[in-house]
Design a protein around this motif. Structure first.
Motif, PDB file in Angstrom:
ATOM      1  N   VAL A   1       0.838  -1.204   0.000  1.00 21.06           N
ATOM      2  CA  VAL A   1       0.000   0.000   0.000  1.00 21.06           C
ATOM      3  C   VAL A   1       0.870   1.250   0.000  1.00 21.06           C
ATOM      4  CG1 VAL A   1      -1.644   1.367   1.361  1.00 21.06           C
ATOM      5  CG2 VAL A   1      -2.000  -1.086   1.094  1.00 21.06           C
ATOM      6  N   ASP A   2       1.849   1.280   0.885  1.00 20.11           N
ATOM      7  CA  ASP A   2       2.711   2.451   0.986  1.00 20.11           C
ATOM      8  C   ASP A   2       3.469   2.701  -0.318  1.00 20.11           C
ATOM      9  OD1 ASP A   2       1.797   2.566   3.552  1.00 20.11           O
ATOM     10  OD2 ASP A   2       3.703   2.088   4.514  1.00 20.11           O
ATOM     11  N   ALA A   3       3.962   1.633  -0.939  1.00 15.44           N
ATOM     12  CA  ALA A   3       4.705   1.785  -2.190  1.00 15.44           C
ATOM     13  C   ALA A   3       3.802   2.287  -3.308  1.00 15.44           C
ATOM     14  CB  ALA A   3       5.345   0.457  -2.576  1.00 15.44           C
ATOM     15  N   ARG A   4       2.604   1.752  -3.357  1.00 15.85           N
ATOM     16  CA  ARG A   4       1.641   2.185  -4.382  1.00 15.85           C
ATOM     17  C   ARG A   4       1.289   3.665  -4.223  1.00 15.85           C
ATOM     18  NH1 ARG A   4      -0.011  -0.392  -9.152  1.00 15.85           N
ATOM     19  NH2 ARG A   4       0.067  -2.644  -8.875  1.00 15.85           N
ATOM     20  N   ILE A   5       1.029   4.073  -2.997  1.00 12.27           N
ATOM     21  CA  ILE A   5       0.693   5.471  -2.741  1.00 12.27           C
ATOM     22  C   ILE A   5       1.879   6.370  -3.065  1.00 12.27           C
ATOM     23  CG2 ILE A   5       0.156   7.135  -0.914  1.00 12.27           C
ATOM     24  CD1 ILE A   5      -1.638   5.001   0.346  1.00 12.27           C
ATOM     25  N   GLN A   6       3.075   5.952  -2.661  1.00  7.42           N
ATOM     26  CA  GLN A   6       4.259   6.750  -2.943  1.00  7.42           C
ATOM     27  C   GLN A   6       4.471   6.939  -4.437  1.00  7.42           C
ATOM     28  OE1 GLN A   6       6.233   8.301  -0.495  1.00  7.42           O
ATOM     29  NE2 GLN A   6       6.829   9.405  -2.358  1.00  7.42           N
ATOM     30  N   ARG A   7       4.174   5.911  -5.214  1.00  5.39           N
ATOM     31  CA  ARG A   7       4.320   6.004  -6.664  1.00  5.39           C
ATOM     32  C   ARG A   7       3.416   7.095  -7.236  1.00  5.39           C
ATOM     33  NH1 ARG A   7       3.635   0.340  -8.811  1.00  5.39           N
ATOM     34  NH2 ARG A   7       5.227   0.064  -7.212  1.00  5.39           N
ATOM     35  N   VAL A   8       2.190   7.177  -6.706  1.00  3.80           N
ATOM     36  CA  VAL A   8       1.266   8.225  -7.163  1.00  3.80           C
ATOM     37  C   VAL A   8       1.789   9.597  -6.748  1.00  3.80           C
ATOM     38  CG1 VAL A   8      -1.084   9.132  -7.015  1.00  3.80           C
ATOM     39  CG2 VAL A   8      -0.707   6.657  -7.110  1.00  3.80           C
TER      40      VAL A   8
ATOM     41  N   ASP B   1       4.774  10.433  -6.364  1.00  2.49           N
ATOM     42  CA  ASP B   1       5.946  10.748  -7.187  1.00  2.49           C
ATOM     43  C   ASP B   1       5.563  11.219  -8.585  1.00  2.49           C
ATOM     44  OD1 ASP B   1       7.688  10.145  -5.141  1.00  2.49           O
ATOM     45  OD2 ASP B   1       8.063   8.084  -5.817  1.00  2.49           O
ATOM     46  N   HIS B   2       4.585  10.569  -9.203  1.00  2.79           N
ATOM     47  CA  HIS B   2       4.232  11.008 -10.566  1.00  2.79           C
ATOM     48  C   HIS B   2       3.220  12.149 -10.583  1.00  2.79           C
ATOM     49  CE1 HIS B   2       0.321   8.970 -10.711  1.00  2.79           C
ATOM     50  NE2 HIS B   2       0.849   7.772 -10.610  1.00  2.79           N
ATOM     51  N   GLY B   3       2.449  12.311  -9.505  1.00  2.00           N
ATOM     52  CA  GLY B   3       1.597  13.478  -9.360  1.00  2.00           C
ATOM     53  C   GLY B   3       0.338  13.518 -10.206  1.00  2.00           C
ATOM     54  N   GLN B   4      -0.034  12.421 -10.836  1.00  2.00           N
ATOM     55  CA  GLN B   4      -1.257  12.391 -11.651  1.00  2.00           C
ATOM     56  C   GLN B   4      -2.412  11.899 -10.773  1.00  2.00           C
ATOM     57  OE1 GLN B   4      -0.678  10.651 -15.672  1.00  2.00           O
ATOM     58  NE2 GLN B   4       1.494  10.519 -15.100  1.00  2.00           N
ATOM     59  N   TYR B   5      -2.948  12.798  -9.987  1.00  2.00           N
ATOM     60  CA  TYR B   5      -3.932  12.422  -8.980  1.00  2.00           C
ATOM     61  C   TYR B   5      -5.315  12.142  -9.553  1.00  2.00           C
ATOM     62  CZ  TYR B   5      -0.209  14.231  -6.057  1.00  2.00           C
ATOM     63  OH  TYR B   5       1.007  14.441  -5.476  1.00  2.00           O
ATOM     64  N   ILE B   6      -5.582  12.669 -10.735  1.00  2.00           N
ATOM     65  CA  ILE B   6      -6.856  12.437 -11.409  1.00  2.00           C
ATOM     66  C   ILE B   6      -6.580  11.704 -12.720  1.00  2.00           C
ATOM     67  CG2 ILE B   6      -8.917  13.491 -12.429  1.00  2.00           C
ATOM     68  CD1 ILE B   6      -8.735  13.839  -9.393  1.00  2.00           C
ATOM     69  N   MET B   7      -7.196  10.539 -12.884  1.00  2.00           N
ATOM     70  CA  MET B   7      -7.072   9.729 -14.103  1.00  2.00           C
ATOM     71  C   MET B   7      -5.616   9.365 -14.410  1.00  2.00           C
ATOM     72  SD  MET B   7     -10.212   9.252 -14.766  1.00  2.00           S
ATOM     73  CE  MET B   7     -10.137   8.420 -16.349  1.00  2.00           C
ATOM     74  N   GLY B   8      -4.850   9.085 -13.359  1.00  2.00           N
ATOM     75  CA  GLY B   8      -3.468   8.647 -13.533  1.00  2.00           C
ATOM     76  C   GLY B   8      -3.400   7.210 -14.033  1.00  2.00           C
ATOM     77  N   PRO B   9      -2.195   6.692 -14.245  1.00  2.00           N
ATOM     78  CA  PRO B   9      -2.048   5.359 -14.834  1.00  2.00           C
ATOM     79  C   PRO B   9      -2.634   4.239 -13.990  1.00  2.00           C
ATOM     80  CG  PRO B   9       0.069   6.216 -14.051  1.00  2.00           C
ATOM     81  CD  PRO B   9      -0.890   7.361 -14.024  1.00  2.00           C
TER      82      PRO B   9
ATOM     83  N   ASP C   1     -10.422   8.625  -7.685  1.00  2.00           N
ATOM     84  CA  ASP C   1      -9.099   9.206  -7.517  1.00  2.00           C
ATOM     85  C   ASP C   1      -8.002   8.172  -7.785  1.00  2.00           C
ATOM     86  OD1 ASP C   1     -10.378  11.495  -6.717  1.00  2.00           O
ATOM     87  OD2 ASP C   1     -10.021  11.176  -4.576  1.00  2.00           O
ATOM     88  N   THR C   2      -6.906   8.629  -8.360  1.00  2.00           N
ATOM     89  CA  THR C   2      -5.770   7.746  -8.619  1.00  2.00           C
ATOM     90  C   THR C   2      -5.257   7.106  -7.336  1.00  2.00           C
ATOM     91  OG1 THR C   2      -5.153   9.217 -10.446  1.00  2.00           O
ATOM     92  CG2 THR C   2      -3.527   7.599  -9.750  1.00  2.00           C
ATOM     93  N   LEU C   3      -5.192   7.858  -6.249  1.00  2.00           N
ATOM     94  CA  LEU C   3      -4.715   7.308  -4.977  1.00  2.00           C
ATOM     95  C   LEU C   3      -5.582   6.142  -4.511  1.00  2.00           C
ATOM     96  CD1 LEU C   3      -3.706  10.544  -3.048  1.00  2.00           C
ATOM     97  CD2 LEU C   3      -2.208   8.581  -3.469  1.00  2.00           C
ATOM     98  N   GLN C   4      -6.893   6.275  -4.665  1.00  2.00           N
ATOM     99  CA  GLN C   4      -7.773   5.189  -4.241  1.00  2.00           C
ATOM    100  C   GLN C   4      -7.621   3.973  -5.142  1.00  2.00           C
ATOM    101  OE1 GLN C   4      -9.010   5.303  -1.441  1.00  2.00           O
ATOM    102  NE2 GLN C   4      -9.096   7.481  -0.949  1.00  2.00           N
ATOM    103  N   CYS C   5      -7.390   4.196  -6.419  1.00  2.00           N
ATOM    104  CA  CYS C   5      -7.121   3.067  -7.327  1.00  2.00           C
ATOM    105  C   CYS C   5      -5.837   2.354  -6.911  1.00  2.00           C
ATOM    106  CB  CYS C   5      -7.016   3.553  -8.765  1.00  2.00           C
ATOM    107  SG  CYS C   5      -8.589   4.072  -9.494  1.00  2.00           S
ATOM    108  N   ALA C   6      -4.844   3.117  -6.488  1.00  2.00           N
ATOM    109  CA  ALA C   6      -3.589   2.525  -6.038  1.00  2.00           C
ATOM    110  C   ALA C   6      -3.814   1.637  -4.823  1.00  2.00           C
ATOM    111  CB  ALA C   6      -2.576   3.624  -5.717  1.00  2.00           C
ATOM    112  N   VAL C   7      -4.651   2.080  -3.902  1.00  2.00           N
ATOM    113  CA  VAL C   7      -4.950   1.280  -2.712  1.00  2.00           C
ATOM    114  C   VAL C   7      -5.616  -0.031  -3.096  1.00  2.00           C
ATOM    115  CG1 VAL C   7      -6.338   1.180  -0.602  1.00  2.00           C
ATOM    116  CG2 VAL C   7      -5.058   3.262  -1.149  1.00  2.00           C
ATOM    117  N   VAL C   8      -6.594   0.028  -3.976  1.00  2.00           N
ATOM    118  CA  VAL C   8      -7.286  -1.196  -4.393  1.00  2.00           C
ATOM    119  C   VAL C   8      -6.335  -2.145  -5.119  1.00  2.00           C
ATOM    120  CG1 VAL C   8      -9.192  -2.148  -5.745  1.00  2.00           C
ATOM    121  CG2 VAL C   8      -9.525  -0.039  -4.466  1.00  2.00           C
TER     122      VAL C   8
END
Length: 368
Positions: free
Chosen positions: A17-24, A26-34, A230-237
């Motif tokens: 979880v922490d690594a996924r969130i950190q990746r977001v 770092d890239h800063g695409q909080y809306i519709m990110g990868p 949100d990209t952050l929430q997608c990262a968590v899932v």
């Protein structure tokens, strides 16, 4: 003892979880990110459908599904009265009419035998709810819908990961809609949801609706809303997906253990049909009535066991929805609202904790 142990879950997957969130971050695409596209691809493959569209909540998933079907004021959508408000809420928000039919008394899911008689020339869709983690009778519901040219939207907010005749919840009808609210079987750390379909046209409509109806930037081809996840929430899932199969197996085992323990107690267990499983979004039992439930709930609280009621009042008896009460009776939904009680349930519930819950329930029932 927590009702749902999200802290234990986080500790088990903290590094991911922490690594996924950190990746977001770092890239800063909080809306519709990868991570949005990555999650949609992973979920579509898991469910076995062509298209997954992530959205900002399970409520938005239902609302956008209705909007993609062009549900208009005066249209009717058949659904269950024994559900969370969001199911009926989205229908009313579009000016449509929720038509409530009763539930099965043993599963608490909508009774397909009552659906067809509720269909009128204004009916446009059927919205069953896969309550407590068990899929509704989708074959029967889909057959009725096919006969009458109706869409089916599975409200699968509580059943993501459940199977029905070898197929996945959310991949069984026109639309499947789920929620990633933190307490759900697959949850994020805020609000989030997803929609599933094999219809490319509906998927494209949903993608446009979730970004204010845009087919491209500043070209608004339809009425939409702000419904992106949100990209952050997608990262968590995405991080949670790594142990989701294990969690589902634990939920099934814990649910089975509860069912076996409750067989010795004077309570009614929910029926799980032989052609499907249950992922136990809540582990819910039925007591004799509201008076016994109040006594049992108070005793469990005194013993340190948290409980919840899903749900204490059916939709047709809620102040905001009383005007939609049907002409026919809904006795099973009304009875269930007086009888249901949910016990602690999560994939990280230990056998010792579960034994403590059952012992406390046994004491509460004996005291009553």
């Amino acid at each position: 003892m927590p009702f749902i142990d999200l802290q234990a879950q986080y500790q088990a997957i903290k590094a991911s979880v922490d690594a996924r969130i950190q990746r977001v971050l770092d890239h800063g695409q909080y809306i519709m990110g990868p991570e949005v596209r990555e999650l949609e691809a992973a979920l579509a493959a898991r469910v076995g459908v062509a298209h997954c569209v992530t959205v900002s909540s399970g409520t938005e998933a239902l609302l956008i599904a209705l909007m993609s079907l062009d549900i208009k004021p005066g249209d009717e959508v058949i659904t269950t009265p024994f559900t969370f408000a969001a199911t009926a809420e989205v229908i009313v928000l579009l000016g449509a009419v929720p038509v409530f039919v009763d539930i099965q008394p043993d599963s608490c899911n909508i009774d397909p035998a009552l659906i067809e008689v509720a269909i009128t020339p204004r009916t446009r869709a059927i919205m069953p709810v896969s309550l407590y983690g068990q899929v509704a009778d989708m074959n029967e519901i889909n057959a009725i819908a096919t006969r009458h040219g109706l869409a089916v939207i599975e409200d699968a907010a509580q059943s993501f990961g459940a199977t029905y005749r070898g197929r996945q919840s959310c991949g069984l009808s026109t639309w499947g809609a789920t929620s990633f609210f933190p307490s759900k079987p697959l949850g994020c750390y805020g609000d989030g949801g997803a929609m599933f379909t094999d219809d490319a046209g509906l998927a494209q409509a949903a993608r446009e609706i979730r970004v204010h109806g845009q087919s491209q930037r500043y070209t608004h081809t339809r009425v939409g809303l702000g419904g992106r996840m949100d990209t952050l929430q997608c990262a968590v899932v995405l991080a949670k997906l790594e142990r989701f199969d294990w969690e589902l197996e634990q939920r099934r085992l814990i649910g089975q253990r509860y069912q076996q323990a409750l067989a010795e107690l004077p309570v009614q267990r929910l029926a799980v049909r032989e052609d499907r499983d249950c992922v136990w979004a809540q582990f819910t039992l039925l007591l004799s009535g509201a008076e016994q439930r109040q006594q049992v709930q108070a005793s469990l609280t005194a013993q340190g066991v948290p409980t919840a009621i899903h749900y204490p009042r059916p939709m047709h008896q809620q102040p905001a929805y009383q005007s939609f009460a049907p002409a026919w009776p809904l006795p099973h939904a009304e009875a269930a609202a007086q009888r249901v009680l949910s016990l602690p349930m999560s994939a990280d519930l230990s056998p010792a904790q579960q034994d403590a819950v059952v012992d406390a329930l046994r004491h509460a029932l004996a005291a009553g």
